[in-house]
Design a protein around this motif. Structure first.
Motif, PDB file in Angstrom:
ATOM      1  N   TYR A  53       0.922  -4.757  -4.119  1.00 42.05           N
ATOM      2  CA  TYR A  53       1.237  -5.809  -3.828  1.00 42.05           C
ATOM      3  C   TYR A  53       1.472  -7.263  -4.808  1.00 42.05           C
ATOM      4  O   TYR A  53       0.878  -7.522  -5.859  1.00 42.05           O
ATOM      5  N   GLN A  54       2.408  -8.283  -4.392  1.00 42.29           N
ATOM      6  CA  GLN A  54       3.566  -9.084  -5.066  1.00 42.29           C
ATOM      7  C   GLN A  54       2.059  -9.816  -5.290  1.00 42.29           C
ATOM      8  O   GLN A  54       1.193 -10.448  -4.274  1.00 42.29           O
ATOM      9  N   TRP A  55       1.900 -10.923  -6.091  1.00 44.92           N
ATOM     10  CA  TRP A  55       1.250 -11.373  -6.114  1.00 44.92           C
ATOM     11  C   TRP A  55       0.840 -12.728  -7.366  1.00 44.92           C
ATOM     12  O   TRP A  55       1.314 -12.015  -8.992  1.00 44.92           O
ATOM     13  N   ASN A  64       5.467 -16.140 -11.307  1.00 45.05           N
ATOM     14  CA  ASN A  64       4.781 -15.211 -12.184  1.00 45.05           C
ATOM     15  C   ASN A  64       4.176 -13.729 -11.144  1.00 45.05           C
ATOM     16  O   ASN A  64       3.367 -13.234 -11.605  1.00 45.05           O
ATOM     17  N   LYS A  65       5.862 -13.588 -10.778  1.00 43.47           N
ATOM     18  CA  LYS A  65       4.860 -12.158  -9.962  1.00 43.47           C
ATOM     19  C   LYS A  65       4.197 -11.264 -10.556  1.00 43.47           C
ATOM     20  O   LYS A  65       5.118 -10.474 -11.809  1.00 43.47           O
ATOM     21  N   SER A  66       3.092 -11.053 -10.423  1.00 44.46           N
ATOM     22  CA  SER A  66       2.717  -9.950 -11.182  1.00 44.46           C
ATOM     23  C   SER A  66       2.006  -8.481  -9.875  1.00 44.46           C
ATOM     24  O   SER A  66       2.815  -9.074  -8.555  1.00 44.46           O
ATOM     25  N   CYS A  96       7.425  -8.565 -12.339  1.00 46.91           N
ATOM     26  CA  CYS A  96       6.927  -7.852 -11.949  1.00 46.91           C
ATOM     27  C   CYS A  96       6.932  -7.996 -10.709  1.00 46.91           C
ATOM     28  O   CYS A  96       6.359  -8.345  -9.800  1.00 46.91           O
ATOM     29  N   TYR A  97       8.583  -7.557 -10.102  1.00 48.70           N
ATOM     30  CA  TYR A  97       9.199  -7.357  -9.176  1.00 48.70           C
ATOM     31  C   TYR A  97       8.509  -5.752  -8.352  1.00 48.70           C
ATOM     32  O   TYR A  97       7.880  -5.089  -8.576  1.00 48.70           O
ATOM     33  N   SER A  98       8.917  -5.852  -6.680  1.00 44.58           N
ATOM     34  CA  SER A  98       8.614  -5.107  -6.188  1.00 44.58           C
ATOM     35  C   SER A  98       8.993  -3.630  -6.146  1.00 44.58           C
ATOM     36  O   SER A  98      10.147  -3.232  -7.304  1.00 44.58           O
ATOM     37  N   GLY A  99       8.291  -2.713  -5.944  1.00 45.94           N
ATOM     38  CA  GLY A  99       8.336  -1.287  -6.139  1.00 45.94           C
ATOM     39  C   GLY A  99       7.836  -0.867  -5.796  1.00 45.94           C
ATOM     40  O   GLY A  99       6.818  -0.936  -4.696  1.00 45.94           O
ATOM     41  N   PHE A 155      19.955  -6.628  -7.753  1.00 52.53           N
ATOM     42  CA  PHE A 155      19.302  -5.320  -7.865  1.00 52.53           C
ATOM     43  C   PHE A 155      18.302  -4.649  -7.923  1.00 52.53           C
ATOM     44  O   PHE A 155      17.984  -5.156  -9.056  1.00 52.53           O
ATOM     45  N   ARG A 156      17.965  -4.890  -6.919  1.00 53.93           N
ATOM     46  CA  ARG A 156      15.951  -4.492  -7.022  1.00 53.93           C
ATOM     47  C   ARG A 156      15.806  -3.909  -5.897  1.00 53.93           C
ATOM     48  O   ARG A 156      16.032  -3.444  -5.184  1.00 53.93           O
ATOM     49  N   ASP A 157      14.077  -3.197  -5.949  1.00 52.98           N
ATOM     50  CA  ASP A 157      12.943  -2.830  -4.868  1.00 52.98           C
ATOM     51  C   ASP A 157      13.197  -1.565  -5.201  1.00 52.98           C
ATOM     52  O   ASP A 157      13.729  -1.219  -3.795  1.00 52.98           O
ATOM     53  N   PRO A 158      13.570  -0.849  -6.090  1.00 48.51           N
ATOM     54  CA  PRO A 158      13.094   0.755  -6.152  1.00 48.51           C
ATOM     55  C   PRO A 158      11.837   1.596  -4.846  1.00 48.51           C
ATOM     56  O   PRO A 158      11.607   1.495  -5.361  1.00 48.51           O
ATOM     57  N   GLU A 211      17.608  -6.573   0.884  1.00 47.79           N
ATOM     58  CA  GLU A 211      15.876  -6.158  -0.228  1.00 47.79           C
ATOM     59  C   GLU A 211      15.431  -4.858   0.270  1.00 47.79           C
ATOM     60  O   GLU A 211      14.904  -5.195   1.587  1.00 47.79           O
ATOM     61  N   CYS A 212      14.460  -4.789   0.135  1.00 43.77           N
ATOM     62  CA  CYS A 212      13.388  -3.903   0.522  1.00 43.77           C
ATOM     63  C   CYS A 212      14.006  -2.891   1.113  1.00 43.77           C
ATOM     64  O   CYS A 212      12.637  -2.856   1.605  1.00 43.77           O
ATOM     65  N   PRO A 213      15.121  -1.555   0.687  1.00 43.62           N
ATOM     66  CA  PRO A 213      14.726  -0.362   1.502  1.00 43.62           C
ATOM     67  C   PRO A 213      13.560   0.880   1.299  1.00 43.62           C
ATOM     68  O   PRO A 213      13.289   0.485   0.522  1.00 43.62           O
ATOM     69  N   TYR A 274       8.315  -9.942   7.107  1.00 43.48           N
ATOM     70  CA  TYR A 274       8.892  -9.468   5.317  1.00 43.48           C
ATOM     71  C   TYR A 274       8.528  -8.026   4.721  1.00 43.48           C
ATOM     72  O   TYR A 274       7.360  -7.961   4.767  1.00 43.48           O
ATOM     73  N   ALA A 275       9.264  -7.971   4.186  1.00 40.77           N
ATOM     74  CA  ALA A 275       9.364  -6.856   3.536  1.00 40.77           C
ATOM     75  C   ALA A 275       8.455  -6.037   3.309  1.00 40.77           C
ATOM     76  O   ALA A 275       7.628  -5.446   2.653  1.00 40.77           O
ATOM     77  N   PRO A 276       8.377  -4.874   4.067  1.00 40.84           N
ATOM     78  CA  PRO A 276       7.366  -3.704   5.044  1.00 40.84           C
ATOM     79  C   PRO A 276       7.789  -2.923   4.053  1.00 40.84           C
ATOM     80  O   PRO A 276       8.783  -2.922   3.407  1.00 40.84           O
ATOM     81  N   GLY A 289       3.277  -4.972   6.127  1.00 41.56           N
ATOM     82  CA  GLY A 289       4.573  -5.671   6.390  1.00 41.56           C
ATOM     83  C   GLY A 289       3.573  -6.695   5.676  1.00 41.56           C
ATOM     84  O   GLY A 289       2.405  -7.574   5.645  1.00 41.56           O
ATOM     85  N   TRP A 290       4.463  -7.760   4.667  1.00 46.32           N
ATOM     86  CA  TRP A 290       4.109  -9.319   4.339  1.00 46.32           C
ATOM     87  C   TRP A 290       3.989  -9.531   4.971  1.00 46.32           C
ATOM     88  O   TRP A 290       4.870 -10.394   6.683  1.00 46.32           O
ATOM     89  N   MET A 291       2.732 -10.312   5.702  1.00 46.80           N
ATOM     90  CA  MET A 291       2.509 -11.558   6.471  1.00 46.80           C
ATOM     91  C   MET A 291       3.689 -13.065   5.969  1.00 46.80           C
ATOM     92  O   MET A 291       2.360 -13.205   5.532  1.00 46.80           O
TER      93      MET A 291
HETATM   94  C1  FRU Z   1      10.987  -9.899  -1.103  1.00 45.79           C
HETATM   95  C2  FRU Z   1      11.572 -10.152  -2.484  1.00 45.79           C
HETATM   96  C3  FRU Z   1      11.714  -9.240  -3.490  1.00 45.79           C
HETATM   97  C4  FRU Z   1      11.687  -8.791  -4.787  1.00 45.79           C
HETATM   98  C5  FRU Z   1      10.109 -10.023  -4.523  1.00 45.79           C
HETATM   99  C6  FRU Z   1       9.647 -10.368  -5.812  1.00 45.79           C
HETATM  100  O1  FRU Z   1       9.999 -10.739  -0.932  1.00 45.79           O
HETATM  101  O2  FRU Z   1      12.507 -11.146  -2.851  1.00 45.79           O
HETATM  102  O3  FRU Z   1      12.854  -8.987  -2.957  1.00 45.79           O
HETATM  103  O4  FRU Z   1      11.029  -7.997  -5.699  1.00 45.79           O
HETATM  104  O5  FRU Z   1      10.460 -10.466  -3.320  1.00 45.79           O
HETATM  105  O6  FRU Z   1       8.356 -10.787  -5.706  1.00 45.79           O
END
Ligand code: FRU
Length: 484
Positions: A53-55, A64-66, A96-99, A155-158, A211-213, A274-276, A289-291
């Motif tokens: 998860y994003q941290w 500092n998305k890790s 390092c964004y979502s994936g 353009f993100r979140d593969p 986002e996040c498909p 959000y962003a499940p 999901g993200w709470m």
């Molecule tokens: C969704 C989002 C994603 C992105 C990530 C960055 O919450 O904005 O689109 O990859 O967070 O943390």
């Protein structure tokens, strides 16, 4: 780019368990410090579930998305989370964004968005990495540099999926021409990944960014999950700043069309979801999901304590008549400790009051009888959250205005209950997840009671109910250990 002292971060992590503050949840994944958001890289690999998860380990800002990483066999015992990947090169210097995660040739590989900004210009790149035995991800090949023509830097979140033995990626995007949200699909061929174009839907103008498909398959049905941004609020839905939902239909990769799809439906009607992300294992579609909610940081008072946000419990999804039902995975039942039955056959009952525990699961079946309105209150001393069902309108209302700290407000959604209402509540220290009518709808919300007080459950109706039955369990905590 910040410097990441990984040794210091891991040392601090190791010294932070068990987490002490009374708002820290017991059976929801979260971090003792820093800000977390989207679940990433979910996969079953070598007999264990991997959850990234994003941290931001360096503070409570969206910077500092890790990627953090934890492993579990049973969704109860987890390895102590570790820092697995962090911005440390030119491609992902701004995050390092979502994936997603995928098992490939005996390796757990992740595919993520490298976020890079030069002035106001975003230069994304989609890159693979491989999980190493020390828990870190080795960053490897970039498979999609920059963004294709006709798409902006958003353009993100593969998310990888397979059809007929071939691999595809669905990506969140914004069209350049009209700055509207969309998703693109790439297909793998011998010489690399190729852009197959946008997925056509009948949604029309549907926000400025998706986002996040995720792309899921249930039998012959396809479900496209995504998080549209920029939709106006409506009376019974779209009440958060951004949404998480899906359309179900048939995806033709030939015509790049989502054929005969349903309307957009939300996955959760609470304030904090959000962003499940989902993955499939042994026929189960599991969602986490993200709470939390982007651009609403001020609604979360844990910021002052040095940490922010949680993940939902893992949920199993089912598709029935174009609608997703969700329930916590069955493994969560292993947290049940003490059990109390609720059985009221009396047909004149208008009130039920029960004390709760530090962590509780509550299952209630309410026979309406003459009652037209039913209210279920979770009281924390003088503070409260109310779930009110109106049978005449078939509307569920969640009212968080009775809380003093954190986000407040009301959420309303349509819920069909004829003679009986079934509710399943999971009440953690600050995270609450509710499943209505056997998972037909769900709601996630965070509450931050001012006082260190155990909650009380109150069920009230203006007219007599026909009966109430169910069970209340006290729930144990997740266990964190060096190995799982
Ligand atoms: C969704 C989002 C994603 C992105 C990530 C960055 O919450 O904005 O689109 O990859 O967070 O943390």
């Amino acid at each position: 780019m910040e410097t990441f002292d990984t040794k210091a971060i891991h040392g601090r992590l190791a010294g932070s368990y068990p987490m002490q503050h009374r708002w820290h949840n017991r059976f929801h994944l979260e971090m003792p410090f820093g800000l977390i958001n989207d679940p990433n890289g979910l996969a079953y690999f070598n007999g264990t579930y991997h959850i990234f998860y994003q941290w931001n380990p360096l503070g409570c800002e969206h910077k500092n998305k890790s990627w953090a990483h934890t492993v579990t066999r049973d969704f109860i015992h987890y390895t102590l989370p570790e820092l697995s990947m962090w911005p440390d090169d030119v491609h992902d210097k701004d995050g390092c964004y979502s994936g997603c995660g995928t098992v490939d040739n005996g390796d757990l590989r992740v595919l993520y968005t490298c976020n890079r900004k030069e002035g106001d210009v975003r230069i994304p790149a989609q890159r693979f990495g491989t999980l190493q035995s020390d828990g870190t991800v080795r960053k490897e090949e970039i498979i999609i540099p920059d963004h294709p023509a006709g798409i902006t830097g958003h353009f993100r979140d593969p998310y990888i999926f397979t059809r007929h033995g071939h691999r595809y990626i669905v990506l969140g995007a914004q069209r350049a021409e009209d700055e509207k949200g969309t998703v693109l699909i790439y297909g793998e061929q011998a010489d690399g990944w190729h852009n197959l174009g946008e997925v056509q839907t009948r949604l029309g103008d549907f926000g400025y960014m998706w986002e996040c498909p995720n792309l899921l398959q249930f039998g012959s049905y396809d479900v496209l999950m995504f998080c549209p941004q920029g939709l106006p609020e409506r009376e019974f839905d779209r009440q958060n700043i951004y949404q998480s939902g899906y359309i179900a239909g048939h995806l033709s990769l030939d015509s790049m069309d989502m054929v005969q799809h349903t309307k957009f439906q939300e996955l959760d009607h609470g304030f904090d979801f959000y962003a499940p992300q989902t993955f499939e294992h042994e026929g189960r579609h599991i969602l986490i999901g993200w709470m939390g909610m982007p651009d609403k940081d001020d609604e979360y008072p844990t910021k002052e304590k040095g940490w922010m946000y949680s993940l939902t419990m893992p949920r199993e999804l089912r598709l029935r008549q174009g609608h997703i039902y969700s329930r916590p995975v069955r493994e969560m039942r292993d947290l049940r400790v003490q059990e109390t039955a609720v059985e009221i056959e009396d047909t004149s009952v208008k009130e039920l009051v029960r004390p709760l525990f530090q962590g509780a699961e509550i299952l209630l079946n309410i026979e309406f009888g003459e009652a037209r309105k039913v209210m279920l209150t979770l009281a924390f001393g003088l503070e409260q959250v109310v779930f009110a069902y109106d049978r005449d309108d078939q509307v569920m209302t969640i009212d968080r205005n009775g809380m003093h700290k954190g986000g407040r407000g009301i959420r309303r959604f349509k819920l069909f209950a004829d003679t009986q209402l079934s509710l399943e509540l999971f009440v953690d220290r600050s995270a609450i997840e509710v499943f209505f009518q056997h998972g037909e709808e769900a709601a996630s919300l965070l509450v931050f009671p001012e006082k260190n007080i155990l909650p009380e459950l109150r069920l009230t109706a203006a007219e007599p109910l026909d009966g109430v039955n169910g069970t209340i369990w006290s729930l144990d905590s997740f266990k964190y250990q060096a190995d799982c």
